[in-house]
Design an enzyme around this catalytic site. Sequence first.
Site, mmCIF file in Angstrom:
data_model
loop_
_atom_site.group_PDB
_atom_site.id
_atom_site.type_symbol
_atom_site.label_atom_id
_atom_site.label_comp_id
_atom_site.label_asym_id
_atom_site.label_seq_id
_atom_site.Cartn_x
_atom_site.Cartn_y
_atom_site.Cartn_z
ATOM 1 N N ARG A 253 0.890 -1.180 0.074
ATOM 2 C CA ARG A 253 0.066 0.109 0.059
ATOM 3 C C ARG A 253 0.979 1.198 0.035
ATOM 4 O O ARG A 253 2.171 1.193 0.177
ATOM 5 C CB ARG A 253 -0.918 -0.042 1.169
ATOM 6 C CG ARG A 253 -0.106 -0.295 2.381
ATOM 7 C CD ARG A 253 -0.761 0.374 3.533
ATOM 8 N NE ARG A 253 -0.693 1.750 3.576
ATOM 9 C CZ ARG A 253 0.669 2.523 3.517
ATOM 10 N NH1 ARG A 253 1.913 1.947 4.115
ATOM 11 N NH2 ARG A 253 0.480 3.834 3.546
ATOM 12 N N GLY A 254 0.188 2.572 -0.043
ATOM 13 C CA GLY A 254 0.937 3.724 -0.294
ATOM 14 C C GLY A 254 0.931 4.081 -1.832
ATOM 15 O O GLY A 254 1.625 2.958 -2.637
ATOM 16 N N ARG B 227 -6.702 -0.769 -7.465
ATOM 17 C CA ARG B 227 -7.165 0.262 -6.387
ATOM 18 C C ARG B 227 -7.353 1.764 -7.348
ATOM 19 O O ARG B 227 -6.232 1.943 -8.057
ATOM 20 C CB ARG B 227 -5.989 0.416 -5.499
ATOM 21 C CG ARG B 227 -5.852 -0.411 -4.254
ATOM 22 C CD ARG B 227 -5.140 -0.080 -3.103
ATOM 23 N NE ARG B 227 -5.984 0.705 -2.149
ATOM 24 C CZ ARG B 227 -5.519 1.425 -1.229
ATOM 25 N NH1 ARG B 227 -4.334 1.408 -1.007
ATOM 26 N NH2 ARG B 227 -6.254 2.342 -0.452
ATOM 27 N N GLN C 277 -3.012 2.606 9.831
ATOM 28 C CA GLN C 277 -1.818 2.851 9.104
ATOM 29 C C GLN C 277 -0.800 3.735 10.037
ATOM 30 O O GLN C 277 0.404 3.456 9.887
ATOM 31 C CB GLN C 277 -1.709 3.282 7.580
ATOM 32 C CG GLN C 277 -2.460 2.455 6.658
ATOM 33 C CD GLN C 277 -3.804 2.736 6.660
ATOM 34 O OE1 GLN C 277 -4.524 2.938 7.289
ATOM 35 N NE2 GLN C 277 -4.180 2.550 5.294
ATOM 36 N N ASP D 145 -2.354 10.641 -2.642
ATOM 37 C CA ASP D 145 -2.524 9.694 -3.687
ATOM 38 C C ASP D 145 -2.921 10.255 -5.160
ATOM 39 O O ASP D 145 -2.831 9.319 -6.203
ATOM 40 C CB ASP D 145 -3.877 8.998 -3.038
ATOM 41 C CG ASP D 145 -3.383 8.031 -1.997
ATOM 42 O OD1 ASP D 145 -3.375 8.603 -0.811
ATOM 43 O OD2 ASP D 145 -3.086 6.989 -2.383
ATOM 44 N N LYS E 214 -5.488 10.189 2.110
ATOM 45 C CA LYS E 214 -6.321 9.057 3.215
ATOM 46 C C LYS E 214 -7.376 9.766 3.900
ATOM 47 O O LYS E 214 -7.135 11.115 4.259
ATOM 48 C CB LYS E 214 -5.162 8.471 4.162
ATOM 49 C CG LYS E 214 -5.682 7.687 5.271
ATOM 50 C CD LYS E 214 -6.498 6.413 4.932
ATOM 51 C CE LYS E 214 -5.722 5.704 3.807
ATOM 52 N NZ LYS E 214 -6.659 4.801 3.144
HETATM 53 O O1 MRU Z 1 -4.802 3.123 1.767
HETATM 54 P P1 MRU Z 1 -3.375 3.539 1.732
HETATM 55 O O2 MRU Z 1 -2.891 2.965 2.913
HETATM 56 O O3 MRU Z 1 -2.450 3.175 0.447
HETATM 57 O O4 MRU Z 1 -3.343 5.046 1.852
HETATM 58 C C1 MRU Z 1 -2.145 5.684 1.666
HETATM 59 C C2 MRU Z 1 -2.087 7.119 1.839
HETATM 60 O O5 MRU Z 1 -3.071 7.960 1.789
HETATM 61 C C3 MRU Z 1 -0.857 7.865 1.804
HETATM 62 O O6 MRU Z 1 -0.866 9.130 2.232
HETATM 63 C C4 MRU Z 1 -0.292 8.002 0.063
HETATM 64 O O7 MRU Z 1 -0.500 6.736 -0.567
HETATM 65 C C5 MRU Z 1 1.093 8.585 0.175
HETATM 66 S S1 MRU Z 1 2.363 7.216 0.452
HETATM 67 C C6 MRU Z 1 3.566 8.109 0.042
#
Ligand code: MRU
Length: 361
Positions: free
Chosen positions: A57-58, A104, A212, A253, A264
């Site tokens: 993830r990320g 995603r 997270q 994202d 997020k």
């Molecule tokens: O659902 P996730 O854990 O993938 O969400 C991650 C985030 O919202 C992060 O802030 C974003 O992907 C940036 S990671 C460098």
Amino acid sequence: MTVPAVPEPLRGVQWKGGLEDGSLVLLDQTLLPSQIIYREITSVEPLRQAIIDLAVRGAPAIGIAGAYGLVLHLVPTARSQVGAGSEILEEALEHGLQRLVTSRPTAVNLKWALERMRECYLRHVGHLTALEMCARLLMEAKRIHREDAELCQRIAENGAALLPKSGGVFTHCNTGALATGGVGTALGCIIEAFRAGKTISAFAGETRPLLQGARLTAAELRSNNIPVTLVTDSMAALLMQQGRIQAVIVGADRITANGDVANKIGTYSLAVLAKHHGIPFYVAAPYSTFDLRLASGSEIEIEQRHGDEIRRPQGAVFAPADIPVYNPAFDVTPANLITAIITERGVITKPTTATVARLMG
Ligand code: MRU
């Protein structure tokens, strides 16, 4: 609050082996921090599932994983017809790409990385055999991975300069090494500021519903020896009112042409709170997170997740089994709440369509 330390260096995404015997090794982030278990991925469907499960993830990390996943998907076709031209890969390429890109929808880095892989294929098709093409695509995936580490480092340096000399910095979700190919984005800025001698301490919001912040960020900050206090998301307002937060910094994202930022769920509330309390609100992200084809955040598709993530987190019963749940994974922060967007190319202060285009166009 005791949070188990995540030992350094933990990498979320790694390629193991060569081309024909290669695999993608993912640290299963759903099990952190209590268990360190790696998933070895050798084909596209388990990778799709790992992305959906948030084992990886990320935004940058899922882009990197997707690029490697495409190679895994193509190698069996190439091996089945040794000597054939790379045109035979086209159908498999499009199929693998579709399976991965739909896993995603909000983080644009996945789409960006897969499109970059497709462009690489189109540049070389007709000149290489199918196996040579796979080798070329693996090189491209490794390049995307390596580049992300470099982007993170530059973002970290640009962001560290903006953070206050001392005081509290609030961050949300996880934007560190686990979420990227390098030191991270927002987390990288905090780590770099600390390394440069700023006496900041971090506040990590736990990041409901999948935690997270608690499971990953608190542990990553601690393993970098940065003072960190874990709080529930609903404590941010009080901390700001008490004067204990001097800056907020988050990742992204997807960033649209006008500087709106999808990140997020909970990011928007932090931006509103920061504005109310006169605290700078920073977003840190690489160019691969910008989607200049979208004019504004209202065009971003927001991923909706299963209600059981709220009703039954990690299997524990938190709510009646049939209670209706609304579970968007992300929200959109309007550009006018953002003090600056920190990128590897520099800082976009007061993001607007014009200032975003000036740096990222
Ligand atoms: O659902 P996730 O854990 O993938 O969400 C991650 C985030 O919202 C992060 O802030 C974003 O992907 C940036 S990671 C460098």
